[in-house]
Write a protein that holds these residues in place. Structure first.
Motif, short mmCIF file in Angstrom:
data_model
loop_
_atom_site.label_atom_id
_atom_site.label_comp_id
_atom_site.label_asym_id
_atom_site.label_seq_id
_atom_site.Cartn_x
_atom_site.Cartn_y
_atom_site.Cartn_z
N TYR A 74 1.06 -1.03 -0.07
CA TYR A 74 -0.01 0.21 -0.22
C TYR A 74 0.63 1.08 -0.31
N PRO A 75 1.42 1.24 -1.41
CA PRO A 75 3.41 2.52 -1.06
C PRO A 75 2.54 3.97 -1.02
N LEU A 76 1.41 4.35 -0.67
CA LEU A 76 0.35 5.69 -0.78
C LEU A 76 1.43 6.59 -0.10
N GLY A 77 2.41 7.29 -0.85
CA GLY A 77 3.04 8.83 -0.48
C GLY A 77 2.86 9.43 0.37
N SER A 78 3.23 9.64 1.56
CA SER A 78 3.30 10.44 2.38
C SER A 78 1.99 9.96 3.73
N THR A 162 0.55 37.99 11.80
CA THR A 162 -0.44 38.07 10.69
C THR A 162 -0.65 36.91 10.29
N GLN A 163 1.12 36.61 9.60
CA GLN A 163 1.11 35.45 8.34
C GLN A 163 2.10 34.00 8.62
N VAL A 164 1.80 33.29 8.08
CA VAL A 164 2.50 32.07 7.76
C VAL A 164 2.41 31.74 6.63
N VAL A 165 3.68 31.04 6.56
CA VAL A 165 5.15 31.00 5.72
C VAL A 165 4.81 29.18 5.43
N VAL A 166 4.38 28.93 3.79
CA VAL A 166 4.49 27.83 3.75
C VAL A 166 5.31 27.70 2.16
N PRO A 167 6.04 26.15 2.13
CA PRO A 167 6.41 26.17 0.69
C PRO A 167 5.74 25.81 0.05
N ASP A 168 5.14 26.08 -1.85
CA ASP A 168 4.60 25.65 -2.71
C ASP A 168 4.13 23.49 -2.53
N SER A 169 5.41 23.15 -1.64
CA SER A 169 4.89 21.78 -1.73
C SER A 169 4.36 21.22 -0.79
N PRO A 217 12.18 15.08 5.71
CA PRO A 217 12.06 15.53 4.35
C PRO A 217 10.65 15.88 3.66
N ASN A 218 10.96 16.27 3.05
CA ASN A 218 9.76 17.63 2.20
C ASN A 218 8.80 16.14 1.91
N THR A 219 8.01 16.79 0.63
CA THR A 219 7.34 15.85 0.32
C THR A 219 7.91 15.15 -1.16
N LEU A 220 8.89 15.37 -1.26
CA LEU A 220 10.09 14.47 -2.34
C LEU A 220 10.99 13.90 -1.79
N GLY A 221 10.56 13.63 -1.08
CA GLY A 221 11.74 12.61 -0.17
C GLY A 221 12.71 13.02 0.38
N ILE A 222 13.41 14.62 0.00
CA ILE A 222 14.45 15.15 0.25
C ILE A 222 14.43 15.70 1.71
N PHE A 223 15.62 15.24 2.02
CA PHE A 223 16.19 15.95 3.20
C PHE A 223 16.59 17.54 2.94
N THR A 412 0.80 7.69 -4.26
CA THR A 412 0.02 8.91 -4.38
C THR A 412 -0.33 9.66 -5.63
N VAL A 413 -1.26 10.13 -6.09
CA VAL A 413 -0.70 10.63 -7.88
C VAL A 413 -1.24 12.26 -7.87
N TYR A 414 -0.50 12.66 -8.74
CA TYR A 414 -0.40 13.87 -9.48
C TYR A 414 -0.14 15.14 -7.65
N PHE A 415 0.52 14.83 -6.54
CA PHE A 415 1.10 15.59 -5.75
C PHE A 415 3.04 15.11 -5.93
N PRO A 416 3.09 16.09 -5.21
CA PRO A 416 2.78 16.74 -5.21
C PRO A 416 2.98 17.62 -6.76
N SER A 417 2.32 19.37 -7.01
CA SER A 417 2.69 19.61 -8.40
C SER A 417 3.81 20.16 -8.87
N LEU A 418 4.83 20.18 -8.20
CA LEU A 418 6.10 20.44 -9.03
C LEU A 418 6.66 19.82 -9.92
N VAL A 419 5.85 17.90 -9.74
CA VAL A 419 6.20 17.06 -10.24
C VAL A 419 5.21 16.72 -11.41
N GLU A 420 5.70 16.81 -12.45
CA GLU A 420 4.79 16.46 -13.71
C GLU A 420 3.93 15.08 -13.95
N GLU A 421 2.80 14.84 -13.80
CA GLU A 421 2.69 13.07 -13.77
C GLU A 421 2.97 12.39 -12.91
#
Lengths: 494, 440
Positions: A74-78, A162-169, A217-223, A412-421
């Motif tokens: 059940y290799p569902l990423g994240s 009043t602000q919170v910053v997040v990366p697009d990933s 590590p981030n959502t790409l699996g990169i530290f 998991t499909v189509y996430f993160p959106s940084l990577v096409e397909e």
């Protein structure tokens, strides 16, 4: 080849019989008219009525049309779908767990309080934090709690942030949780290496920033190797650094949010600490903090005084409560049992094995499914089906659906959106080399199959490809709505 | 680790440590300071021993309610929810291989729709308190107003959770009072507090005092401009009118009574239902009916464009992990009880509570119940001793007493909330009564 069960799929509302339930004291009920104000009495109750055996068969048959970790990979990423050891099932149904009431006197719940106290301590050690609350019911609920803590912390210092910053990933829960707590969300683009762009971060933070939320590590699996620089930028702006613990399974015993200078962290006990995901829940999302944030944690806190455990409510700076009572206790018991069973070394080995499995699988797939960005990944990786799409018209979704025919859950499909397909794959530490090899072979074979076969998949599951567009258009969320729709249809037809 | 060695060498590596070289030395740790792992047998023994220190409600009289109830759970419910395929699955992102769970959740939504009289139901919130928080923010989305009215007679924990959910969007939470004789809502006070900027009115049926409030069916007619949010105990809907039938826009509640153990207060099941026309403003995950490629009926998650993974900071809520398995438990429970079972159960609960009420009222020094009205399975009594002290004395006799109320409602210092369910036997009542006789 795999073939999933396909049973009668009538709704329980479409079956009929006679209930044989025997309830204690059912002989002494009073007349309905005497039981409630007349204007509130119900006239009819349109529920099915069936003997127990029919209900059991109905749901057992449904369960056979469902796929879980106990069925296969059940290799569902994240999502960290590791195997859930069965001692957890036994322990969470003990009478001392299942049949205690949260409002019992403290002296009658010492065992429960002790378990929670010890679990908090273990989570402090694993995360490098100073204090933990077990109250949040899920990871996203933990994020919301963390955001409330950040707000209370800054308010106490007399600062309006009043602000919170997040990366697009970031996981979608991060911006959603920050917004729920009333923050404006600033999204920054990732750098060309798939990591946080330090210049973009530097430009985004200011005296208005309450927190920066990331996972490492981030959502790409990169530290995120420059994590200390990130922490410095965030802290110099007076903001807090928030650790999304969804990916903690990759780094236990190797690094910790604490040593990386994070201020707040949430855990997903159902991911990292092997409690079953229950088809979407329950989970548990404890939150750990550094000392300076401890006074703001939700009440009650569990304290040990003179050998007795107490529920402490007298915390003047506390944010109060984020849910009723103390947390998803039955899940906490499972997680604590897992930590005891693994021990410090076992947790570290779980991370090592998860990272090894991910890198091995990535390596086996590389010829057909390239993983952009750098080589080494932690517990998960994202590959692109872009080449497959260009050459054969097969999209990531088609690959995912075809995998189901092999008796394997899709990534998991189509996430993160940084990577096409994108296909985001997380094998976890639970899988053997043999299973990983078979999974890789299935994916490689799909790439060489007849594109029509792949695009019309799945063929071996209990239903064929599901029309999700129609579901959204019609929004039929109950049998009641369905029946009304049918009646309207019949009227129109006549 | 022979296989691990093979895997490493295929990667061109010689040690596991090389897989972690991307972690800079300054943030590395060398293992964890936790004890070494122990065997399964030892884990079972250690936690069994620890949990045996708790006094559980099995085989012991328990008069606690206040949101969590000690009900009978038919054994078959456990058989169903511990099915490995349900319990070890994840959120059904791939509907074709997850039809079983999807249909079970759709059936849960259908049961709640029938009980509440509202067609749109989500497949769970965390608990009743967070469902209330989400209901308040949904009211704001419905009419863009920011004043939410709640009863003063409410669990303080729920109020605290609500405040936290309202703090972000800046919703003002205003309390209306209760009638000191009936325990029902004070309609005059409510009238005075409803203003043109009121987004929603929250009412509980039965309320925190266990009172079945006869004003509930009047509220939508009297205050048509505000959204009506009704909080329920789902068991009571076996005999009480569906909130949708008297104008509720949103119905929430605690689903724990529906076949879910008390679990020391978690996991629980937040019920959330609304009118079909409001469905796109609803929080949480929902399962919809549709068709597959061959035109067969099928189910999938739907309306995901409201959800965090698509809409991110604009989502209707941040819910990702929810309480899906407990929704399946509730469906299985309602399936086994059936319509007659649920009606009978609701009646038994009232009858048992009435019996207990009357027995206590005969004791010198006790007033039971103090509110003159219809009750469901809970009621408030006045005690001659401090309720905490009373509870400690009861505990010595192996009885789990009621809930002292003053932490929740300050003006009720000597009051206790007691609960009886179908599991409250005559013997339990006798034990309580004789214990109470001894202490006063």
């Amino acid at each position: 080849m795999y073939r999933q069960a396909r049973h009668d799929r009538r709704l329980i509302f479409e079956l009929d019989g006679k209930s044989e339930i025997d309830l204690p004291h059912s002989d002494e009920v009073e007349r309905l008219e005497d039981l409630a104000p007349p204007e509130l009495l119900r006239e009819s109750l349109d529920l099915p009525s069936l003997p127990e055996r029919e209900v059991v068969r109905h749901y057992v048959n449904l369960s056979q049309m469902n796929f879980g970790v106990d069925n296969g990979i059940y290799p569902l990423g994240s999502c960290t779908m590791k195997y859930n050891p069965k001692y957890g099932d036994v322990l969470s149904s003990l009478p001392g767990v299942a049949s205690i009431h949260p409002y019992q006197e403290e002296e009658s719940i010492q065992g429960a309080l002790r378990l929670m106290y010890e679990l908090e301590k273990a989570l402090c050690e694993i995360s490098g934090m100073d204090a933990v609350t077990l109250q949040p019911a899920a990871g996203a609920h933990g994020e919301f709690t963390g955001m409330l803590l950040a707000k209370a912390y800054h308010a106490k210092k007399g600062e309006q942030r009043t602000q919170v910053v997040v990366p697009d990933s970031a996981h979608g829960t991060n911006p959603a949780s920050a917004a729920m707590a009333g923050f404006e969300v600033i999204e920054i683009p990732s750098g060309p290496d798939g990591c946080v762009d330090l210049e973009a971060l530097d430009a985004a933070v200011s005296e208005r920033t309450a927190a920066f939320m990331i996972t490492n590590p981030n959502t790409l699996g990169i530290f995120e190797a420059r994590i200390r620089d990130i922490a410095r930028i965030v802290h110099e702006a007076g903001a807090l650094l928030y650790y999304d613990g969804a990916n903690l399974n990759a780094v236990m015993g190797k690094t910790s949010p604490g040593i990386m200078d994070f201020d707040i962290v949430h855990f997903n006990l159902h991911k990292t600490f092997a409690t079953p995901h229950g088809g979407g829940g329950p989970g548990a999302g404890p939150v750990g903090v550094k000392k300076k944030l401890e006074p703001f944690l939700p009440v009650p806190r569990i304290v040990l005084r003179e050998g007795r455990y107490h529920l402490e409510y007298d915390m003047p700076d506390s944010i109060g409560k984020v849910r009723a009572f103390y947390g998803n206790f039955a899940v906490l018991v499972r997680a604590y049992a897992y930590i005891l069973r693994q021990g410090g070394n076992g947790l570290k080995e779980a991370s090592e094995r998860a990272v090894l499995n991910a890198n091995y699988l990535k390596h086996r797939l590389a010829s057909v499914y390239p993983a952009p960005y750098k080589e080494l990944r932690k517990h998960e990786f994202v590959v692109s089906c872009k080449k497959l799409k260009e050459e054969k018209g097969i999209r990531a979704l088609d690959v995912a659906k075809r995998l189901l025919d092999y008796g394997m859950h899709a990534p998991t499909v189509y996430f993160p959106s940084l990577v096409e397909e994108a296909l985001m794959i997380e094998p976890t530490e639970s899988e053997t080399k043999g299973t990983l090899d078979r999974f890789a072979e299935a994916l490689l074979r799909i790439a060489s199959e007849d594109p029509q076969l792949v695009k019309s998949s799945p063929h071996n599951t209990s239903v064929k490809r599901v029309d999700e567009v129609q579901a959204a258009k019609e929004a039929i969320l109950s049998y009641r709505a369905y029946r009304r729709r049918m009646m309207r249809g019949a009227e129109k037809g006549s | 680790m022979k296989r691990a060695g093979e895997m490493l060498s295929e990667l061109g590596l010689t040690s596991i440590d090389q897989l972690f070289e991307d972690i800079p030395p300054e943030v590395r740790i060398n293992g964890l300071h936790l004890p070494a792992g122990i065997s399964e047998a030892e884990v079972l023994r250690e936690i069994r021993t620890m949990m045996a220190m708790n006094l559980d409600a099995e085989g012991r009289p328990c008069f606690l309610g206040a949101g969590i109830y000690n009900h009978f759970i038919p054994s078959a419910v456990k058989t169903i929810v511990t099915r490995s395929e349900f319990i070890t699955s994840y959120t059904p992102y791939q509907p074709e291989i997850s039809q079983g769970l999807l249909q079970a959740l759709f059936e849960y939504q259908s049961y709640i729709a029938e009980l509440t009289g509202l067609e749109a139901v989500n497949s769970s919130n965390y608990d009743a308190s967070t469902a209330l928080g989400e209901a308040a923010t949904m009211c704001m989305r419905l009419n863009e107003r920011k004043r939410f009215l709640i009863p003063e007679a409410m669990n303080w924990e729920k109020k605290s959770v609500l405040q936290n959910y309202c703090s972000g969007p800046g919703i003002e939470v205003v309390e209306y009072s209760y009638d000191p004789y009936t325990g029902e809502l004070d309609l005059e006070d409510l009238r005075a507090k409803v203003t043109p900027d009121t987004s929603g009115i929250y009412v509980e049926v039965p309320n925190f005092f266990g009172v079945i409030d006869s004003h509930a069916p009047l509220l939508k007619k009297e205050f048509p401009e505000a959204a009506l949010v009704v909080g329920v105990n789902p068991i009571s809907l076996g005999i009480l009118k569906a909130p949708g039938d008297y104008g509720a826009d949103i119905c929430i509640g605690e689903g724990q009574p529906l076949g879910i153990p008390m679990n020391f207060g978690g996991p629980l099941l937040g019920i959330f239902a609304c009118r079909q026309e409001h469905v796109r403003k609803m929080p949480g995950r929902v399962i919809g009916m549709t068709k597959d490629a061959e035109g067969e009926r099928a189910f999938c998650m739907t309306l995901q464009t409201r959800e965090q993974h698509i809409r991110r900071s604009k989502a209707t809520s941040n819910i990702c992990t929810n309480e899906a398995l407990l929704a399946v438990a509730a469906a299985a429970y309602l399936g086994i009880l059936g319509r007659e079972g649920l009606r009978t159960l609701a009646k038994i609960n009232i009858s048992r509570a009435r019996k207990l009420q009357a027995l206590i009222d005969q004791l010198d020094g006790f007033d039971s119940p103090i509110f003159d009205s219809y009750h469901f399975n809970e009621f408030v009594i006045r005690t001659p001793l401090r309720p905490e002290k009373l509870n400690k004395l009861l505990l010595r006799k192996g009885i789990l007493g009621g809930l002292p109320l003053h932490r929740h409602i300050r003006q009720l210092p000597d009051h206790m909330l007691l609960c009886a369910t179908e599991l409250t036997s005559d013997e339990d009542m006798e034990r309580l009564i004789s214990a109470l006789k001894e202490v006063v």
